[in-house]
Design a protein around this motif. Structure first.
Motif, short mmCIF file in Angstrom:
data_model
loop_
_atom_site.label_atom_id
_atom_site.label_comp_id
_atom_site.label_asym_id
_atom_site.label_seq_id
_atom_site.Cartn_x
_atom_site.Cartn_y
_atom_site.Cartn_z
N THR A 163 0.81 -1.44 0.12
CA THR A 163 0.04 -0.42 -0.35
C THR A 163 0.52 0.73 -0.59
O THR A 163 0.76 2.35 -0.50
N LEU A 164 1.53 1.49 0.30
CA LEU A 164 2.42 2.41 0.32
C LEU A 164 3.42 2.49 -0.63
O LEU A 164 3.41 3.62 -1.33
N THR A 165 3.79 1.99 -1.46
CA THR A 165 4.10 1.68 -2.77
C THR A 165 2.77 2.40 -3.72
O THR A 165 3.05 2.93 -4.37
N GLY A 166 2.18 1.70 -3.12
CA GLY A 166 0.93 2.38 -4.01
C GLY A 166 0.93 4.12 -4.01
O GLY A 166 0.62 4.33 -4.71
N LYS A 167 1.03 3.67 -2.84
CA LYS A 167 0.75 5.78 -2.08
C LYS A 167 1.85 6.33 -3.11
O LYS A 167 1.43 7.58 -3.85
N ILE A 168 2.96 5.79 -2.94
CA ILE A 168 3.87 6.28 -3.35
C ILE A 168 3.50 7.17 -4.80
O ILE A 168 4.27 7.69 -5.98
N GLY A 169 2.96 5.95 -5.37
CA GLY A 169 2.88 5.72 -6.99
C GLY A 169 2.20 6.59 -7.65
O GLY A 169 2.09 7.18 -8.92
N SER A 170 1.40 6.70 -6.82
CA SER A 170 -0.46 7.72 -7.31
C SER A 170 0.28 8.56 -7.20
O SER A 170 -0.21 10.16 -8.08
N VAL A 171 0.82 9.07 -6.12
CA VAL A 171 1.29 10.48 -5.59
C VAL A 171 2.32 11.58 -6.52
O VAL A 171 2.70 12.03 -7.34
N PRO A 186 4.99 1.39 -10.58
CA PRO A 186 4.19 0.77 -8.96
C PRO A 186 2.72 1.21 -8.82
O PRO A 186 2.02 0.88 -7.79
N PHE A 187 2.11 1.79 -9.39
CA PHE A 187 0.84 2.43 -8.81
C PHE A 187 -0.10 1.41 -9.67
O PHE A 187 -0.99 0.53 -8.24
N MET A 188 0.03 0.77 -10.71
CA MET A 188 -0.70 -0.37 -11.49
C MET A 188 -0.43 -1.43 -10.63
O MET A 188 -1.41 -2.65 -9.98
N SER A 243 0.65 -1.90 -7.67
CA SER A 243 0.46 -1.96 -6.09
C SER A 243 -0.96 -2.85 -5.90
O SER A 243 -1.70 -3.50 -5.38
N ILE A 244 -1.89 -2.13 -7.04
CA ILE A 244 -3.51 -2.14 -7.26
C ILE A 244 -3.56 -3.57 -7.62
O ILE A 244 -4.30 -4.23 -6.86
N ALA A 245 -2.48 -4.37 -8.08
CA ALA A 245 -2.80 -5.71 -8.69
C ALA A 245 -2.26 -6.75 -7.52
O ALA A 245 -2.12 -8.01 -6.95
N ALA A 246 -1.11 -6.06 -6.47
CA ALA A 246 -0.24 -7.08 -5.01
C ALA A 246 -0.73 -6.87 -4.14
O ALA A 246 -1.27 -7.72 -3.12
N ILE A 247 -2.32 -5.91 -3.79
CA ILE A 247 -3.58 -5.80 -2.38
C ILE A 247 -4.67 -7.06 -2.80
O ILE A 247 -5.56 -7.08 -1.46
N ASN A 248 -4.68 -7.54 -4.49
CA ASN A 248 -5.51 -7.87 -3.85
C ASN A 248 -4.88 -9.47 -4.53
O ASN A 248 -4.50 -9.87 -5.09
#
Length: 212
Positions: free
Chosen positions: A3-11, A46-48, A50-55
Motif C-alpha cells: 500500500t505504501l508503494t501504491g501511495k507513492i506511485g499514485s502521488v 508502481p501505481f498499477m 500495487s493494485i494487483a499486489a493487494i488483490n
C-alpha cells in the motif's frame, strides 16, 4: 509495503500529470511536457502493480499479470519517445527536417507522435484491466474503479487515430493541447482516488494484523 508503494506511485503520477498540464500552458517548446510525461510513466508502474499486489484473489492473477504487461509496454514506448525528445531532438541542431519529421514528438503525425498515441492506448488497456482488481469498500473506491474502467475507452482513439490520419502536420497545436488538458483533468482525480484507496487498504491490513 504494497500500500505504501501504491501511495507513492499514485502521488508521483498525480504530481507528474499536474506538471504536464501546467507545462503545456506556461512553457515554450515540449521539453517540460516530455519530461513530465516520463515521470507519469515512472509513477504509473508502481501505481498499477500495487493494485494487483493487494488483490489476493487467485482467480484475478491472469487479469493482473495482463494489466501489468500492458503497463510495461506503455512505459517502454513512452520512455523511448520522450527521452529521444529530451536528448537527441533537443540537443542536436544538425538534425534535418526529414529526420525530425520521423523522430520528433513535436511534429504532429510523425512516427514518434504515433508511437506516443500507441503507448497511451496500452495505458488505457492497463487501467481498464486493473479496475477489475479494485476491491471497493466505500463510494470513493467505487468511483475510482469506474474511472479506471472508463479510462479504458481511450484505447480506441489512441490506437486508431494514427491509422486514420486525423492529426497531420497541418493540425493546430491548440487542438492537441486542449485534448491533453482534458485528459489531465480526467486522470488527476484517478491518482487522488488511488491514493485514498491505498490509504484505506493500508488501514484495513493494519487492523487485521493487530487482531492476529
Amino acid at each position: 509495503m504494497n500500500t505504501l508503494t501504491g501511495k507513492i506511485g499514485s502521488v508521483l503520477t498525480g504530481a507528474a500529470v499536474l506538471s504536464f498540464a501546467v507545462s503545456m500552458l506556461v512553457t515554450e517548446g515540449v521539453f517540460a511536457s516530455c519530461l513530465s510525461s516520463i515521470f507519469i510513466a515512472i509513477g504509473f508502474i508502481p501505481f498499477m502493480c500495487s493494485i494487483a499486489a493487494i488483490n489476493k484473489k487467485t482467480e484475478n492473477k491472469a487479469v493482473g499479470y495482463t494489466g501489468i504487461a500492458f503497463c510495461v509496454i506503455y512505459a517502454a514506448i513512452i520512455f523511448l519517445v520522450y527521452y529521444a525528445e529530451c536528448t537527441t531532438v533537443r540537443l542536436d541542431p544538425s538534425l534535418s527536417n526529414e529526420a525530425l519529421s520521423i523522430i520528433s514528438f513535436g511534429h504532429t503525425g510523425s512516427l514518434f507522435f504515433n508511437y506516443d498515441l500507441l503507448g497511451y492506448s496500452f495505458m488505457a488497456l492497463s487501467t481498464f484491466l486493473m479496475a477489475f482488481l479494485v476491491e471497493p469498500v466505500c463510494r470513493k473506491d467505487r468511483i475510482f474503479r469506474w474511472m479506471l474502467w472508463i479510462h479504458g475507452i481511450f484505447f480506441v482513439p489512441c490506437f486508431f487515430i494514427p491509422m486514420l490520419s486525423v492529426f497531420s502536420a497541418g493540425t493546430s497545436d491548440t487542438v492537441g493541447i486542449v485534448l491533453l488538458e482534458i485528459w489531465c483533468a480526467y486522470f488527476l482525480p484517478i491518482c487522488v482516488l488511488g491514493y485514498e484507496y491505498f490509504k484505506t487498504k493500508g488501514m484495513q491490513l493494519g487492523a487485521i494484523s493487530k487482531q492476529i
